[in-house]
Structures are given as C-alpha cells and as structure tokens.
Design a protein around this motif. Structure first.
Motif, PDB file in Angstrom:
ATOM      1  N   LEU A  37       0.978  -0.597  16.107  1.00 18.06           N
ATOM      2  CA  LEU A  37       1.018  -0.738  14.679  1.00 18.06           C
ATOM      3  C   LEU A  37       1.298   0.353  13.663  1.00 18.06           C
ATOM      4  CD1 LEU A  37       0.767  -3.529  13.531  1.00 18.06           C
ATOM      5  CD2 LEU A  37      -1.640  -3.289  12.868  1.00 18.06           C
ATOM      6  N   ASP A  38       0.645   1.539  14.294  1.00 18.46           N
ATOM      7  CA  ASP A  38       0.746   2.864  13.771  1.00 18.46           C
ATOM      8  C   ASP A  38       2.129   3.460  13.597  1.00 18.46           C
ATOM      9  OD1 ASP A  38      -1.776   3.617  13.145  1.00 18.46           O
ATOM     10  OD2 ASP A  38      -2.170   4.242  15.375  1.00 18.46           O
ATOM     11  N   GLU A  39       2.939   3.024  14.774  1.00 18.66           N
ATOM     12  CA  GLU A  39       4.281   3.382  14.855  1.00 18.66           C
ATOM     13  C   GLU A  39       5.295   2.295  14.195  1.00 18.66           C
ATOM     14  OE1 GLU A  39       4.880   4.772  19.522  1.00 18.66           O
ATOM     15  OE2 GLU A  39       4.868   2.636  18.847  1.00 18.66           O
ATOM     16  N   ILE A  40       4.807   1.090  13.907  1.00 22.41           N
ATOM     17  CA  ILE A  40       5.674   0.530  13.056  1.00 22.41           C
ATOM     18  C   ILE A  40       5.498   0.833  11.532  1.00 22.41           C
ATOM     19  CG2 ILE A  40       5.719  -2.155  12.155  1.00 22.41           C
ATOM     20  CD1 ILE A  40       4.607  -3.076  15.062  1.00 22.41           C
ATOM     21  N   HIS A  41       4.243   1.054  11.193  1.00 19.37           N
ATOM     22  CA  HIS A  41       3.830   1.572   9.647  1.00 19.37           C
ATOM     23  C   HIS A  41       4.696   2.584   9.258  1.00 19.37           C
ATOM     24  CE1 HIS A  41       0.349   2.833   6.846  1.00 19.37           C
ATOM     25  NE2 HIS A  41       1.444   2.163   6.102  1.00 19.37           N
ATOM     26  N   LYS A  42       4.800   3.463  10.176  1.00 20.19           N
ATOM     27  CA  LYS A  42       5.818   4.570   9.801  1.00 20.19           C
ATOM     28  C   LYS A  42       7.341   4.408   9.380  1.00 20.19           C
ATOM     29  CE  LYS A  42       2.928   7.786  12.495  1.00 20.19           C
ATOM     30  NZ  LYS A  42       2.968   8.756  13.608  1.00 20.19           N
ATOM     31  N   LEU A  43       7.648   3.171  10.033  1.00 23.08           N
ATOM     32  CA  LEU A  43       9.090   2.744   9.903  1.00 23.08           C
ATOM     33  C   LEU A  43       9.193   2.027   8.658  1.00 23.08           C
ATOM     34  CD1 LEU A  43       9.623   1.342  13.777  1.00 23.08           C
ATOM     35  CD2 LEU A  43      10.411   3.731  12.573  1.00 23.08           C
ATOM     36  N   LEU A  44       8.113   1.828   7.962  1.00 23.71           N
ATOM     37  CA  LEU A  44       8.322   0.596   6.826  1.00 23.71           C
ATOM     38  C   LEU A  44       8.232   1.486   5.760  1.00 23.71           C
ATOM     39  CD1 LEU A  44       5.760  -2.108   8.135  1.00 23.71           C
ATOM     40  CD2 LEU A  44       8.360  -2.130   8.422  1.00 23.71           C
ATOM     41  N   SER A  45       8.764   0.825   4.465  1.00 15.59           N
ATOM     42  CA  SER A  45       8.782   1.173   3.175  1.00 15.59           C
ATOM     43  C   SER A  45       7.559   1.280   2.682  1.00 15.59           C
ATOM     44  CB  SER A  45       9.724   0.608   2.421  1.00 15.59           C
ATOM     45  OG  SER A  45       9.479   0.653   1.059  1.00 15.59           O
ATOM     46  N   ILE A 104      -9.475   8.182  16.709  1.00 11.99           N
ATOM     47  CA  ILE A 104      -9.875   7.656  15.346  1.00 11.99           C
ATOM     48  C   ILE A 104      -8.597   7.894  14.468  1.00 11.99           C
ATOM     49  CG2 ILE A 104     -11.391   8.357  13.409  1.00 11.99           C
ATOM     50  CD1 ILE A 104     -13.208   9.794  15.515  1.00 11.99           C
ATOM     51  N   PHE A 105      -7.869   8.802  14.363  1.00  7.46           N
ATOM     52  CA  PHE A 105      -6.643   8.978  13.385  1.00  7.46           C
ATOM     53  C   PHE A 105      -5.819   7.753  13.687  1.00  7.46           C
ATOM     54  CE2 PHE A 105      -8.862  12.808  13.755  1.00  7.46           C
ATOM     55  CZ  PHE A 105      -8.996  13.302  12.596  1.00  7.46           C
ATOM     56  N   LYS A 106      -5.606   7.259  14.689  1.00  7.15           N
ATOM     57  CA  LYS A 106      -4.767   6.200  15.141  1.00  7.15           C
ATOM     58  C   LYS A 106      -5.046   4.908  14.835  1.00  7.15           C
ATOM     59  CE  LYS A 106      -3.021   8.481  19.168  1.00  7.15           C
ATOM     60  NZ  LYS A 106      -2.911   8.584  20.806  1.00  7.15           N
ATOM     61  N   ASN A 107      -6.418   4.808  14.288  1.00  6.62           N
ATOM     62  CA  ASN A 107      -6.853   3.350  13.970  1.00  6.62           C
ATOM     63  C   ASN A 107      -7.627   3.242  12.586  1.00  6.62           C
ATOM     64  OD1 ASN A 107      -7.146   1.613  16.647  1.00  6.62           O
ATOM     65  ND2 ASN A 107      -8.058   3.773  17.159  1.00  6.62           N
ATOM     66  N   VAL A 108      -7.410   4.415  12.002  1.00  4.01           N
ATOM     67  CA  VAL A 108      -7.954   4.418  10.460  1.00  4.01           C
ATOM     68  C   VAL A 108      -7.158   5.455   9.701  1.00  4.01           C
ATOM     69  CG1 VAL A 108     -10.065   5.696  10.797  1.00  4.01           C
ATOM     70  CG2 VAL A 108      -9.865   4.092   8.834  1.00  4.01           C
ATOM     71  N   LEU A 145     -13.847   2.585   7.883  1.00  2.00           N
ATOM     72  CA  LEU A 145     -13.443   1.438   7.257  1.00  2.00           C
ATOM     73  C   LEU A 145     -14.272   0.666   6.073  1.00  2.00           C
ATOM     74  CD1 LEU A 145     -11.639  -0.468  10.263  1.00  2.00           C
ATOM     75  CD2 LEU A 145     -10.528   0.651   8.288  1.00  2.00           C
ATOM     76  N   GLU A 146     -15.575   0.836   6.514  1.00  5.22           N
ATOM     77  CA  GLU A 146     -16.558  -0.048   5.880  1.00  5.22           C
ATOM     78  C   GLU A 146     -17.287   0.658   4.809  1.00  5.22           C
ATOM     79  OE1 GLU A 146     -19.246  -1.437   8.606  1.00  5.22           O
ATOM     80  OE2 GLU A 146     -17.494  -2.553   9.802  1.00  5.22           O
ATOM     81  N   ASN A 147     -17.072   2.162   4.590  1.00  7.45           N
ATOM     82  CA  ASN A 147     -17.767   3.123   3.655  1.00  7.45           C
ATOM     83  C   ASN A 147     -16.757   4.096   3.016  1.00  7.45           C
ATOM     84  OD1 ASN A 147     -20.748   2.591   4.202  1.00  7.45           O
ATOM     85  ND2 ASN A 147     -19.686   2.757   6.275  1.00  7.45           N
ATOM     86  N   ASP A 148     -17.036   4.418   1.803  1.00  7.21           N
ATOM     87  CA  ASP A 148     -16.519   5.548   1.080  1.00  7.21           C
ATOM     88  C   ASP A 148     -16.229   6.615   1.947  1.00  7.21           C
ATOM     89  OD1 ASP A 148     -16.303   3.956  -1.122  1.00  7.21           O
ATOM     90  OD2 ASP A 148     -18.012   4.650  -1.937  1.00  7.21           O
ATOM     91  N   ARG A 181      -1.188  -1.001   4.582  1.00  9.38           N
ATOM     92  CA  ARG A 181      -1.881  -1.400   5.809  1.00  9.38           C
ATOM     93  C   ARG A 181      -3.319  -1.677   5.464  1.00  9.38           C
ATOM     94  NH1 ARG A 181      -1.893   1.173  11.114  1.00  9.38           N
ATOM     95  NH2 ARG A 181      -3.491   0.149  12.609  1.00  9.38           N
ATOM     96  N   ILE A 182      -3.576  -2.911   5.143  1.00 10.75           N
ATOM     97  CA  ILE A 182      -4.865  -3.268   4.702  1.00 10.75           C
ATOM     98  C   ILE A 182      -6.144  -3.001   5.578  1.00 10.75           C
ATOM     99  CG2 ILE A 182      -3.814  -4.959   3.108  1.00 10.75           C
ATOM    100  CD1 ILE A 182      -5.034  -7.044   4.827  1.00 10.75           C
ATOM    101  N   ASN A 183      -5.766  -3.050   6.830  1.00 11.98           N
ATOM    102  CA  ASN A 183      -6.990  -2.559   7.836  1.00 11.98           C
ATOM    103  C   ASN A 183      -6.315  -2.553   9.154  1.00 11.98           C
ATOM    104  OD1 ASN A 183      -6.446  -5.309   9.064  1.00 11.98           O
ATOM    105  ND2 ASN A 183      -7.956  -6.313   7.703  1.00 11.98           N
ATOM    106  N   ARG A 184      -7.316  -2.245  10.339  1.00 15.41           N
ATOM    107  CA  ARG A 184      -6.599  -1.675  11.474  1.00 15.41           C
ATOM    108  C   ARG A 184      -5.721  -2.936  12.226  1.00 15.41           C
ATOM    109  NH1 ARG A 184     -11.371  -0.430  15.444  1.00 15.41           N
ATOM    110  NH2 ARG A 184     -12.749  -1.987  14.074  1.00 15.41           N
ATOM    111  N   GLN A 185      -6.043  -4.422  11.681  1.00 16.27           N
ATOM    112  CA  GLN A 185      -5.135  -5.462  12.097  1.00 16.27           C
ATOM    113  C   GLN A 185      -3.950  -6.142  11.523  1.00 16.27           C
ATOM    114  OE1 GLN A 185      -6.394  -6.408  15.375  1.00 16.27           O
ATOM    115  NE2 GLN A 185      -7.880  -4.622  15.206  1.00 16.27           N
ATOM    116  N   TYR A 186      -3.652  -5.507  10.353  1.00 17.41           N
ATOM    117  CA  TYR A 186      -2.828  -6.261   9.385  1.00 17.41           C
ATOM    118  C   TYR A 186      -1.858  -5.078   8.638  1.00 17.41           C
ATOM    119  CZ  TYR A 186      -4.183 -10.839  10.559  1.00 17.41           C
ATOM    120  OH  TYR A 186      -4.422 -12.193  11.229  1.00 17.41           O
ATOM    121  N   LEU A 187      -0.691  -5.105   8.816  1.00 18.19           N
ATOM    122  CA  LEU A 187       0.165  -4.674   7.676  1.00 18.19           C
ATOM    123  C   LEU A 187       1.138  -5.833   6.922  1.00 18.19           C
ATOM    124  CD1 LEU A 187       2.184  -1.979   9.708  1.00 18.19           C
ATOM    125  CD2 LEU A 187       1.449  -1.757   7.647  1.00 18.19           C
TER     126      LEU A 187
END
Length: 255
Positions: A189-197, A66-70, A44-47, A203-209
């Motif tokens: 949040l991962d499941e929700i992300h897949k449902l959205l346009s 890891i893949f579920k969070n970033v 999240l914090e590095n290239d 998804r700007i970070n682990r906490q917010y869509l």
C-alpha cells in the motif's frame, strides 16, 4: 514541547525521560512505547508530538517499519547502540543520531538542535513553497493512470479513475473498483500510495487509500475522528484519526 519515547528497554526509556526533564523541565513526555505496533497505534490515534526519541532496534523489529505503516509528521531523534543506520535514520525524519550510552551533553545538544530547527521553520514557513501544489499545478503530478492486474488466469488493465479504493484484504493489497470488482496486487500500500495523484487519493489509515470520486460523505465521529462513507460499501467503518483529520478536510476542500 511534547515528546514521546519509543524504546523497548523500560529502564533505558525511563532514564532517558528523566534526563530530558532534568534538562528541559517544561517538556511534557506523553508516552513511553516499546514496540512498532504500539508506536503505530499511538500515532494513528493521538495528536503527534513535537518531538520523538526513538530507538532503532525494538522488541518486534526495526523502528523503520513504523514509517511504512503511518505518516510520521514529528521530527525524530534516534537513540541507538548501533552506528550503521544513520543514513536510513536521516531519511526517516531524523534530525539527530545519538549513540548509546547517551549522556547529558548529547541529549542536551539534540534538544537544542530540535528547538533551533523548529524556530527556523516557524520563521520561514511563509517563504517555503508547497512543492506538491506546484507540481500539481504544472501537470507533473497526475499519478499512475492504470494498474495491470491478474485474476482468473488473465491479465487486464484497470483504469485508476475507476478505482474506488485500495485496501488490505487478508494481508494482501487489493483494488476495489467503483463497480465493486476486486483485484489483488503485488505492490504494498505504501508503494501504491507513491504512484497515485495526491489530489485524487488520500491515505485515510493503514488499511485504506480512497479515491475522492468514491466519497459520498464525511462526518465527525468520537474523539475528534472523522468517519468516511463511500459509494462502494466497506466491511468496517472508515475512520480518519484526529491527527489526520485537518489534513483530510483540507484535501476535500482544496481541489
């Protein structure tokens, strides 16, 4: 080529690093990471690196968390003592699966495969279609139009277009509407992300869509990050890490 090694056994990680450098002296090993949390924070914090070597069993669980969070953008070579996770590994950016104890030959072959794949995609990048774009243009990726929520012993429907953002509150995925009402959800949040346009939400970070409609402004922040300000206040600063900053700005622009 830049590489990170995610391995909870320090001696094994260092031995792997030395072996990689003996095969490819031009490689730069950016970091040795021992845990899921450490890997997520680093990504999240590095290239993101050109390549990741990753053990499956880490100090705090299986690496697939890891893949579920970033969003992991780098190809992954899994190095593990277990041979029963291959299918899941190749669903998680895996390009090779090396069993421990690894050898010079097995690591050399894995590095060779990584180089060949990189060259292939560089040569063919212009010919590869943008499937998300094509789906959106054809009206097939509009996303979920509403969410059923339960609050105060009542079920009700919240239209997606009225949602400012989804976020984690007290470890629970929660809706915040444009008129500042909150509703807890049962999906992750991962499941929700897949449902959205993907055109409307990012998804700007682990906490917010966040919904594009809720974004008031965005500006550069320290360490090449971007701070996002919404029409609905949030308790903490909303920061886009530098590894996602370019994608975020492209999302803002290409609508």
């Amino acid at each position: 080529m830049t590489i990170i090694i995610i391995e909870d056994e320090v001696k094994t990680a260092k031995a792997l690093g030395q072996l990689i450098l003996s095969i490819r002296p031009d490689v730069q090993i950016l970091s040795y990471i021992q845990s899921i949390d450490g890997a997520v924070d680093y990504l999240l914090e590095n290239d993101q690196p050109d390549l990741i070597f990753m053990d499956i069993q880490l100090a705090d669980g299986q690496c697939f968390e890891i893949f579920k969070n970033v969003e992991v953008l780098s190809p992954v070579i899994f190095c593990t003592a277990f041979d029963d996770y291959a299918i899941e590994a190749f669903k998680s950016n895996g390009i090779d699966y090396v069993l421990k104890p690894f050898s010079r030959d097995s690591i050399s072959q894995a590095l060779k495969k990584a180089g060949e794949l990189k060259n292939f995609f560089q040569r063919n990048k212009k010919a590869m279609p943008d499937f998300d774009y094509l789906l959106t243009r054809n009206g097939e990726n509009k996303g979920k139009s509403s969410f059923l929520v339960f609050k105060n012993n009542k079920y009700q429907t919240v239209l997606t277009e009225n949602i400012a953002f989804f976020f984690i509150k007290n470890e629970t995925p929660t809706i915040m509407t444009l008129d500042k009402n909150e509703y807890p959800l049962t999906q992750s949040l991962d499941e929700i992300h897949k449902l959205l346009s993907p055109i409307q939400f990012f998804r700007i970070n682990r906490q917010y869509l966040v919904n594009f409609s809720a974004i008031r402004e965005a500006e550069h922040y320290f360490s090449r990050k971007i701070i996002v300000k919404l029409s609905v206040p949030t308790e903490e600063k909303l920061l886009v890490g530098k590894e996602k900053a370019t994608a975020f700005l492209s999302w803002l622009e290409n609508r």
